[in-house]
Scaffold this active site. Structure first.
Site, mmCIF file in Angstrom:
data_model
loop_
_atom_site.group_PDB
_atom_site.id
_atom_site.type_symbol
_atom_site.label_atom_id
_atom_site.label_comp_id
_atom_site.label_asym_id
_atom_site.label_seq_id
_atom_site.Cartn_x
_atom_site.Cartn_y
_atom_site.Cartn_z
ATOM 1 N N LYS A 36 1.002 -1.289 -0.001
ATOM 2 C CA LYS A 36 -0.078 -0.153 -0.044
ATOM 3 C C LYS A 36 1.033 1.165 0.102
ATOM 4 O O LYS A 36 0.655 2.150 -0.792
ATOM 5 C CB LYS A 36 -1.019 0.103 1.249
ATOM 6 C CG LYS A 36 -2.055 0.791 0.990
ATOM 7 C CD LYS A 36 -3.072 0.592 2.365
ATOM 8 C CE LYS A 36 -4.093 -0.662 1.883
ATOM 9 N NZ LYS A 36 -4.694 -1.279 3.200
ATOM 10 N N ARG A 106 -3.514 2.908 8.102
ATOM 11 C CA ARG A 106 -3.630 1.631 7.509
ATOM 12 C C ARG A 106 -2.408 0.886 7.474
ATOM 13 O O ARG A 106 -1.318 1.179 7.130
ATOM 14 C CB ARG A 106 -4.398 1.967 6.122
ATOM 15 C CG ARG A 106 -5.393 2.962 5.917
ATOM 16 C CD ARG A 106 -5.561 3.207 4.608
ATOM 17 N NE ARG A 106 -6.658 2.494 4.054
ATOM 18 C CZ ARG A 106 -7.106 2.854 2.821
ATOM 19 N NH1 ARG A 106 -6.575 3.625 1.892
ATOM 20 N NH2 ARG A 106 -8.039 1.979 2.438
ATOM 21 N N GLY A 115 -6.692 -10.906 7.927
ATOM 22 C CA GLY A 115 -6.428 -11.166 9.423
ATOM 23 C C GLY A 115 -5.190 -10.049 9.782
ATOM 24 O O GLY A 115 -5.010 -10.168 11.074
ATOM 25 N N MET A 117 -4.830 -5.857 11.036
ATOM 26 C CA MET A 117 -5.493 -4.749 10.912
ATOM 27 C C MET A 117 -5.654 -4.192 9.686
ATOM 28 O O MET A 117 -4.534 -4.063 8.926
ATOM 29 C CB MET A 117 -4.650 -3.906 11.989
ATOM 30 C CG MET A 117 -5.840 -2.628 12.269
ATOM 31 S SD MET A 117 -4.886 -1.264 13.058
ATOM 32 C CE MET A 117 -4.787 0.017 12.048
ATOM 33 N N ARG A 350 -3.275 -0.871 -6.661
ATOM 34 C CA ARG A 350 -2.503 -2.134 -6.713
ATOM 35 C C ARG A 350 -2.914 -2.966 -7.710
ATOM 36 O O ARG A 350 -4.020 -2.791 -8.542
ATOM 37 C CB ARG A 350 -2.965 -3.194 -5.347
ATOM 38 C CG ARG A 350 -4.427 -3.165 -5.291
ATOM 39 C CD ARG A 350 -4.588 -3.982 -3.887
ATOM 40 N NE ARG A 350 -6.052 -3.978 -3.858
ATOM 41 C CZ ARG A 350 -6.706 -4.407 -2.512
ATOM 42 N NH1 ARG A 350 -5.968 -4.929 -1.745
ATOM 43 N NH2 ARG A 350 -7.980 -4.816 -2.621
ATOM 44 N N HIS A 468 -11.134 -43.270 -8.169
ATOM 45 C CA HIS A 468 -11.282 -43.528 -9.553
ATOM 46 C C HIS A 468 -12.182 -42.759 -10.362
ATOM 47 O O HIS A 468 -11.929 -42.251 -11.427
ATOM 48 C CB HIS A 468 -12.015 -44.952 -9.436
ATOM 49 C CG HIS A 468 -12.253 -45.639 -10.983
ATOM 50 N ND1 HIS A 468 -13.728 -45.301 -11.475
ATOM 51 C CD2 HIS A 468 -11.560 -46.347 -11.632
ATOM 52 C CE1 HIS A 468 -13.587 -45.841 -12.691
ATOM 53 N NE2 HIS A 468 -12.273 -46.627 -12.666
ATOM 54 N N SER A 786 9.608 -43.002 -19.109
ATOM 55 C CA SER A 786 8.432 -42.449 -18.722
ATOM 56 C C SER A 786 8.280 -42.530 -17.222
ATOM 57 O O SER A 786 7.903 -43.500 -16.714
ATOM 58 C CB SER A 786 7.297 -42.587 -19.599
ATOM 59 O OG SER A 786 6.089 -41.737 -19.284
ATOM 60 N N CYS A 854 4.098 -39.099 -17.356
ATOM 61 C CA CYS A 854 2.866 -39.574 -17.783
ATOM 62 C C CYS A 854 1.955 -39.571 -16.588
ATOM 63 O O CYS A 854 0.723 -40.001 -16.457
ATOM 64 C CB CYS A 854 2.840 -40.644 -18.585
ATOM 65 S SG CYS A 854 3.120 -42.373 -17.954
ATOM 66 N N TYR A 874 9.535 -34.013 -21.689
ATOM 67 C CA TYR A 874 8.192 -33.599 -21.940
ATOM 68 C C TYR A 874 7.419 -34.012 -20.758
ATOM 69 O O TYR A 874 7.680 -34.918 -19.973
ATOM 70 C CB TYR A 874 7.676 -34.320 -23.429
ATOM 71 C CG TYR A 874 7.699 -35.742 -23.181
ATOM 72 C CD1 TYR A 874 6.260 -36.259 -22.732
ATOM 73 C CD2 TYR A 874 8.699 -36.425 -23.670
ATOM 74 C CE1 TYR A 874 6.265 -37.702 -22.584
ATOM 75 C CE2 TYR A 874 8.420 -37.782 -23.689
ATOM 76 C CZ TYR A 874 7.536 -38.297 -23.029
ATOM 77 O OH TYR A 874 7.176 -39.844 -23.005
#
Lengths: 901, 901
Positions: A36, A106, A115, A117, A350, A468, A786, A854, A874
């Protein structure tokens, strides 16, 4: 221990500058000034209208804690000096009875954090300055309203009193006036409320509300600092792994008032539409109000577009500032502003949060506007977000009105609407009739797949995110809500109840797989088409230029392969041959093969399966023309293809007790014994994968023949098939050596028969710890690896995916015993070590070894970053995750996280 | 590529010495001359009566293969030169018609190896030299017998003809004479046989038997070399990991004849009794015979003691030579000798094989005789052998007469006799009545343990070497024969049949767990007592001085702890608390705890279990006074303590169909649902170990309270209890951290209550790959590690012990896919890597970390050598394996294997 400290640092440290006037700071000083403070400073530097003020640094906060909750030496002196500058600039004096300066305090840490102030407004008011302000403003109502707000916020936030104590009093007065709006309260009411608020503070805290403004300020700053270690803030940081040593800044800014009459107001705005990404000021405001009123929901704010009519000049200025900020930050901003008697003041800026859709559009638009580079655009869209873009969505307004039945695990995202069906057969029948179906089961198993294929979505009352149902649903790209414990399914009566509502078979349900919500009735949905998502396509094209990792897909059927390719998959990393076996017309053949009494009977069944498998492979090869297709040979234990032991036991026992239908009893008993003989205590660690191949080589041989015949036959169609044959569950190098020799012979036989040749490869899955540990040996007989990270996670951690989630894993995640579900995000410290070792050892033996992954982790952004880091070639994921993976792979190449949370 | 070759090697290489006269060699040249050649050479060097001869080296054999099965240049020339020396020494000439030299050719590799060519005698005989020899010896019968022997051996061994072809002819002539003995054949018979043998060679091989002696010799030497790559020899080397590049030597020695009349003979002898170890010449001989007759079993040889009467001088010389050889080799020898007309000749000497009992006695005696050191004695006894010394044995003669029913897996060694009982309850009842029982089951599970405890032995028709039956039996030190597939158990009829015999319940059976044999009836047994095995005790005392590894035992009951200590255990490395839960009177309490509907109900059950557990612990602490006791907190999934799902399903289905006894149905259904809710697809990877502790901390808390109360209460008796509390199945450091904090609090509470203090430790099992991979983290919260190599093997290799053995693992071992059953001998390449890593990482965090192993591998010599190497502090094994482990640990410290196989 003497080290050379750079001159600049020393000066700074010895200067002990705890306080920065806004214009002394900048956006780069986020660490010291908080988000801020840095935003305010940057606006001040840009010459935008920011009220005078200053920031007490995060370093001051940390020093405060180091000195036992005391402000560091010099700090307060610097605050007073800065306050003097603010007084000078505003021409007012803090605590002056005639011309009082009011300020807000602030908090503002590096990362925005719930959470902590938030804000105390109107500091500096007391019984005397209130009188002065009345005289000055000529607006008594405004002053008493401001005073009661100060007392209320101070009481709640600084003194930590329950908010309800203040609200009750306010409500009591509004009731007396027969109104719901604060603005209907009279000056007398506000005076009385103020008195009562003071009384609450006195009685609850045994002190008077401090009349001395500097004491108010001191207490407010201390409250900001203290809130850094408030319980919720600490929990939040622990969860998000934010260091506790960062500290928070405190911003002290001269008050400007949006509640000074109809020519005043306050609002929030986004520089672009955060829902759609459209380039237009978006937000809302209230006239004659203070900031908190906009979000409180008591008065309905107006859309920002109306400001153009009501305050054209302020609107124009806001638009100009918005453009300036976007150009400056090269990013969409979320701002707060106040108009005081026609004059616009900026109170915050922001980076604005946005939906997935907006994120993509804004990123692409900004490249086209010349604001950012393609790389930056790619870096700005979270890979996880775009997953949702490809799934059907519910209209948010429709959701609000709908009846929520229950909430479960968001197992597979997207929106699905259909009629509840309580078994897979019903789902299949209805699906074939063209009815939309939601399959509702306690849990699913492979027997249910034919129903799942035809369902719009899947709802289960048991099982976790890798049950599953969840895994298959994600594989199919179908929404799934799993483990909804509140729904009580009565299979007999074909209904379930939840939230007091009973759902009969055939009733409409709507599932939101992204949130885990289950609604009664039919909610309207939209299904985006990838082909039409032009912005996304463009963004992904840029991502493709950046990434090093290939992105392949897991696909078991030609239709999946087609889809995968349309999503940009560069190969098939896993085609599971046994999924084909589960399809209804094939299962009897597979069962015949398994239960074959003689070699001939088995061969006969295999001969009939061969052309079916071949057709599947042809379809996949056609879809992936010119791209590699990794086909895994049969993996699961054979008993998975037979009727379930539990059901057979019940049936046989019933037949026995009834002592009727003896031929069926004999047949079923025989089957039961066969199944019993194949049962395993731990099928996951049993007779499956290459072990099946060693014991029953004829199955693998049939499969390799089908692959090679398919590949050679489509060659005539001009299709360039590139099969890579993968042998699963290898743990011992001998297993691979023997199978490869055997199967290579089959491949060469078929080549000779067909009289032509294609390129093919043999490789293996690395899915057992032993395979990773001995990858140097195994690489001798593999052309590719793999990583099967699903099974590798199960064995490395000793956790059965089928059992663990409901039983203890989610509890572990909740309790912070483990950070993530390791079946969703790779456990880098444990399983990752083996992956790394496997890559290193494998390449040591064979530098050209192709290495991919994979498992489910192939579609998870955090895991993809890891796979990039350890040098995989990959990742392969479900077709619907391919766009996510393309983007995540680009992020990984850009160096991972973007630094903000 | 130019490298400097040491001068000495160059000379040797350039000299190309392929042939050594016996006296040119020595025992140290075993690599070059083979075992047999080195033995002959050493005897020649010692001046013992060895016939002249020479050895063609293993290098020549290797060169032969390198040059495409051709003798290397110069070799044959050297053979002829050496032969000339032999001719000179014997005064005979090879192939001389008047005074012919005959020689034998024998193969001899570094390691004795079945499947290789053995011996051809009498080379040099042909139609002419035979006549000359008749004239020379005046013994026509001897000559024709020698000639037919040459033809027979040459045909069989050199020309690879089936032995039966020759034997048939011999039998035919013996039949004609109505005799069974060769010696009854006449000269004419032998002449006719010789002619027929020549005819066989001609018709089968299409060549004549070579009349040229040098050709005979050449072919014999070539046959020796070729046999190195014979199929059986290659298989043998593969199995025993003997390099194929060693090659074999060929020994050519002048013939001496034991068949020259009653003043001649031949025999084999051990310098000590190979069965008992007694210090006396042991062996047998035949008068008027050639070597092969002794082993052929046609004539019954006489014990060597009779030689003292029959040939006192030869006997005395043999005794003297035996003493010389023992003193020289400092080891018991196995020799071959021939007496030719009263003159003793030595033909072979090598280290003698011996029984376990003899091995121990000889080693100890030789130390006392001053022949060898204590270290050497320890190194000479194979740890695996002495295991058998402590188990009951059958009288071998009784076994020969008994009815063998079947042969299965030798799952746990020893001899057991008892009455067949077909369920655990019957076994228990009979056992308590004092009857000896053999428990016969298809397979066993924890419900059967109460019966196993009272049985003499266990027989199962299913399951492998690490099936429940096998593991429990080994743990109990009870004989077990497992997986005897030939026996068909009819549980209904309470009988089984095998080998045509039906065994009723109550019939006597005898099991040999060391061989896997199952006999009908009662065979006499002897059970050695450790206390009385004085030689073994002494040997182990020496071993204890050598070893670095501690040897602890796994013991769940006080009685096991007492036994473990008597065997020399230095601590308890694993006390499984849940085995106590399975005992009959406790199980209902455990079930009540698991099924508890309310917190109170659970607490009540736990409160009742507490004193029972405490008593068990007190007993163990008393037995292990002053020594550490590692107690593992509850580990198995809770459903293991409940009735089996399969049985409940059947019962409930039956009750349902019959629709009677509704209250029982309700009760059983409730139980079924509870069991169903706890069932797991892969219980091995499910809710067990520390996971139970996290979810149901009250069980662990009760256990720690019981441990601490027990330890503090026995302190009053003067017992020094040293509990080490072990938390199982940790995979995540947080699990250990949380549980340790929780349980340490309980320990301190009890300490405070009792007002006194003892030392205690907290540690964990390392039994998941992830635990080993993150051992550095885990070590932060552990004072000790114990590798649970059973589970670590299961997860690392992805092999379920319960399923794999019968289904594929034994097949793998048979096929050489894996060398050893990894549940018996640690898989060093895979699992071992993790053990090594766990030790290294753990000690990196905490150098003083105590590290042991408590899996089955703790009693396996090969694995113990590995554990020594990676620096473990101790191994823990079943009490009966403690002596084995003590010896194996000493072997490990001595540097592992002794070099010969």
């Amino acid at each position: 221990m003497a080290t050379t400290i750079p001159q600049k640092t020393m000066v700074k440290a010895s200067a002990k500058k705890w306080v920065y006037l806004l214009e002394e700071g900048s956006a780069q000083m986020r660490d010291l000034l908080g988000g801020k403070g840095a935003g305010l400073a940057e606006m001040a530097r840009l010459g935008l209208p920011v009220p005078p003020g200053f920031t007490i640094t995060t370093a001051a906060c940390n020093a405060y804690f180091q000195e036992g909750n005391k402000f560091p030496a010099e700090m307060w002196k610097q605050v007073e000096e800065a306050l003097a500058v603010v007084e000078e600039r505003t021409g007012k004096k803090f605590g002056d009875a005639k011309n009082p300066l009011l300020v807000s305090v602030r908090s503002g840490a590096k990362f925005s954090m719930p959470g902590m102030m938030d804000t105390v407004l109107n500091l500096g008011l007391n019984d005397q300055t209130a009188q002065g302000l009345v005289a000055l403003s000529g607006n008594e109502r405004f002053v008493w309203d401001a005073y009661r707000r100060l007392l209320q916020m101070f009481g709640k936030i600084v003194l930590d009193l329950p908010a309800i104590k203040f609200e009750d009093i306010l409500d009591h007065y509004k009731e007396k006036r027969g109104t719901k709006s604060d603005t209907d309260l009279t000056i007398e009411d506000l005076k009385a409320i103020t008195a009562e608020f003071k009384q609450i503070i006195r009685s609850e805290k045994d002190v008077d509300f401090p009349q001395e403004p500097k004491q108010q300020l001191e207490m407010a700053v201390q409250a900001v600092f203290d809130s850094w270690f408030g319980k919720r803030a600490v929990d939040y940081r622990n969860f998000h792994r934010i260091p506790h040593g960062l500290g928070t800044a405190a911003n002290v800014v001269a008050m400007v008032f949006g509640n000074l009459g109809p020519d005043s107001g306050t609002g929030v705005a986004f520089t672009r539409d955060p829902a759609t990404g459209e380039k237009a000021l978006f937000g809302e405001y209230l006239l004659n109000a203070q900031g908190e009123d906009v979000v409180a929901g008591i008065r309905t704010p107006r859309p920002i577009s109306q400001l153009a009519q009501e305050m054209p000049a302020a609107h124009q200025e806001l638009q100009d500032i918005s453009d300036t900020l976007e150009k400056h930050y090269r990013e969409m901003q979320d701002v707060e502003f106040t108009v005081e008697k026609g004059k616009l003041w900026m109170l915050q800026t922001r980076t604005g949060k946005r939906t997935a859709q907006a994120a993509v559009k804004i990123a692409v638009d900004m490249v086209q506007e010349g604001l950012i580079t393609e790389k930056e655009a790619v870096g700005r869209v979270e890979p996880g977000q775009i997953d949702l873009l490809l799934h059907p969505r519910f209209d948010p307004q429709a959701k609000e009105k709908a009846i929520l039945l229950a909430k479960g695990l968001n197992a597979s995202p997207g929106a699905a609407v259909g009629m509840a069906a309580f078994d897979a057969d019903t789902a299949e029948v209805w699906g074939k009739e063209g009815k939309p179906v939601i399959l509702v089961r306690p849990e699913t198993n492979p027997d249910d797949v034919h129903g799942m294929l035809l369902a719009q979505g899947i709802l289960t009352s048991r099982g976790g995110a890798t049950s599953h149902a969840a895994v298959v649903a994600r594989g199919l790209g179908k929404p799934c809500v799993a483990g909804v414990e509140e729904i009580k399914i009565d299979a007999q009566a074909r209904q379930f109840s939840a939230n007091g509502q009973t759902v009969q078979e055939g009733d409409y349900l709507s599932l939101d797989g992204g949130t885990g919500e289950v609604f009664f009735g039919e909610l309207p949905t939209v299904r985006p088409k990838f082909e039409e998502e032009h912005d996304l396509q463009m963004l992904l094209a840029w991502a493709d230029k950046i990434r090093r990792l290939g992105v392949w897909a897991n696909a078991d059927y030609p239709r999946d392969a087609v889809r995968a390719r349309s999503f940009g998959a560069e190969g098939i990393g896993l085609a599971r041959t046994e999924h084909m076996f589960f399809e209804e017309e094939r299962l009897p053949l597979v069962q015949q093969m398994i239960l074959a009494a003689s070699e001939e009977e088995r061969k006969e069944a295999l001969d009939r399966l061969l052309p079916i498998q071949k057709e599947d492979f042809k379809g996949i090869f056609r879809a992936m023309d010119g791209l590699p297709v990794v086909i895994r040979l049969i993996d699961p234990p054979l008993h998975e293809f037979l009727p379930r032991y539990e059901e057979l036991v019940v049936e046989v026992t019933e037949l026995k007790v009834r002592n009727e239908d003896l031929p069926r009893l004999a047949e079923r008993e025989k089957l039961l014994h066969a199944v019993e003989g194949m049962r395993e205590a731990n099928p996951m660690l049993g007779l499956r994968g290459v072990r099946l191949g060693i014991l029953f080589p004829e199955i693998n041989k049939m499969q390799v023949r089908a692959i090679m015949e398919a590949a050679l036959e489509v060659k005539d169609e001009g299709v360039d098939a590139r099969p890579e044959i993968m042998i699963p569950l290898v743990g011992l190098v001998q297993e691979l050596k023997i199978m490869r020799q055997l199967l290579e012979k089959v491949a060469e036989e078929v080549t000779a028969e067909k009289g032509k040749r294609i390129e093919y490869k043999f490789g293996t899955m690395i899915e057992l710890p032993r395979a990773a540990l001995t990858a140097d040996e195994i690489a001798k007989y593999a052309e590719f690896f793999s990583f099967g990270t699903n099974d590798l996670t199960q064995t490395t951690m000793g956790i059965s995916r089928d059992d663990a989630e409901g039983k203890f894993l989610l509890h572990y995640v909740q309790e912070g015993i483990i950070l993530n579900n390791p079946f969703q995000t790779l456990d880098q410290e444990g399983v990752g070590k083996l992956v790394e070792m496997g890559v290193r050892l494998g390449r040591a033996t064979k530098p050209e070894l192709k290495v991919g992954i994979c498992g489910e982790h192939g579609g998870d952004p955090a895991s993809i970053a890891f796979f990039h880091r350890v040098g995989l070639d990959y990742v392969s994921c479900s077709p619907f995750r391919v766009p996510v993976a393309r983007l995540a792979a680009a992020h990984a190449a850009l160096g991972g996280e973007r630094g903000d949370i």
